[in-house]
Design a protein around this motif. Structure first.
Motif, mmCIF file in Angstrom:
data_model
loop_
_atom_site.group_PDB
_atom_site.id
_atom_site.type_symbol
_atom_site.label_atom_id
_atom_site.label_comp_id
_atom_site.label_asym_id
_atom_site.label_seq_id
_atom_site.Cartn_x
_atom_site.Cartn_y
_atom_site.Cartn_z
ATOM 1 N N GLU A 33 -7.988 29.898 -9.503
ATOM 2 C CA GLU A 33 -8.761 31.116 -9.753
ATOM 3 C C GLU A 33 -10.227 30.852 -10.053
ATOM 4 O O GLU A 33 -11.087 31.670 -9.707
ATOM 5 N N HIS A 34 -10.517 29.712 -10.677
ATOM 6 C CA HIS A 34 -11.864 29.502 -11.189
ATOM 7 C C HIS A 34 -12.655 28.399 -10.484
ATOM 8 O O HIS A 34 -13.826 28.220 -10.801
ATOM 9 N N GLN A 85 -4.622 33.832 -19.767
ATOM 10 C CA GLN A 85 -4.471 32.425 -19.391
ATOM 11 C C GLN A 85 -4.627 31.521 -20.609
ATOM 12 O O GLN A 85 -3.882 30.552 -20.769
#
Length: 215
Positions: free
Chosen positions: A213-214, A81
């Motif tokens: 995602e985070h 990423q």
């Protein structure tokens, strides 16, 4: 285990993302000034140099990030990423430089309404990109994550606006421009400017993936 302890665990990736985004906005704003002052050759040259300087500074940040990835044991987000984000951001800076260089190399004699409108949308996309990048470091906070997603959605809308301006510009160009050489020049400029907004949307898509995602 000792090897892992000797390597940096985080790195200053978020700050470097912000630095690169700042260089992108500097390049975009310099390009906008180039377009706004196109009839003045001295100012045109000055702002072309400013675009080049911002792009070179962005390149240095990209290089530093890619080098730091290999020196950092634990990164704050996935390595792929980080790599994808910084290199896609660098594509935006490269396209801004390409646009300025192409206008000079093709000896574009005049700036029309379509170039001005596409430039304005490109600048707005770059500014929103900077805002979205600045939020990445705070994704553990739900409102920050939501703000990042909303900013990415705004980039998507601006890219759609640029698509519409591009289609209208191309239609007008092929219907009204009798000089084939001028047509080729303007078509290339339109495509470059619209691609800047496309690439900003690509950055937004990477950020959206990081957020989901985070956060």
């Amino acid at each position: 285990m000792l090897f892992g302890k000797l390597l940096p665990r985080e790195g200053n990736f978020y700050e470097m993302f912000n630095q690169h985004a700042t260089r992108i906005v500097e390049a975009a704003q310099a390009f906008a000034q180039l377009v706004a002052n196109y009839d003045d050759t001295n100012l045109r040259d000055r702002y072309t140099r400013e675009v080049d300087a911002a792009e070179r500074a962005a390149d240095r940040v990209t290089h530093d990030v890619n080098r730091l990835i290999h020196k950092t044991f634990i990164t704050p987000i996935d390595r792929d990423q980080i790599h994808t984000l910084i290199n896609t951001m660098d594509d935006v800076a490269d396209l801004l430089q390409d646009s300025a260089e192409t206008m000079a190399l093709y000896d574009v004699r005049r700036v029309n309404e379509e170039i001005t409108r596409l430039t304005d949308l490109a600048v707005k996309c770059c500014e929103r990109l900077k805002e979205a990048v600045a939020l990445i470091g705070g994704l553990a906070d739900a409102p920050t994550a939501e703000a990042a997603l909303k900013t990415c959605e705004e980039i998507d809308r601006l890219e759609s606006d640029a698509d519409r301006v591009m289609r209208s510009a191309m239609s007008k160009l092929f219907r009204e421009e009798p000089d084939v050489r001028e047509l080729i020049k303007l078509k290339a400029i339109y495509e470059l400017l619209e691609t800047i907004t496309d690439k900003c949307e690509d950055v937004a898509n990477v950020i959206e993936g990081i957020v989901l995602e985070h956060s």
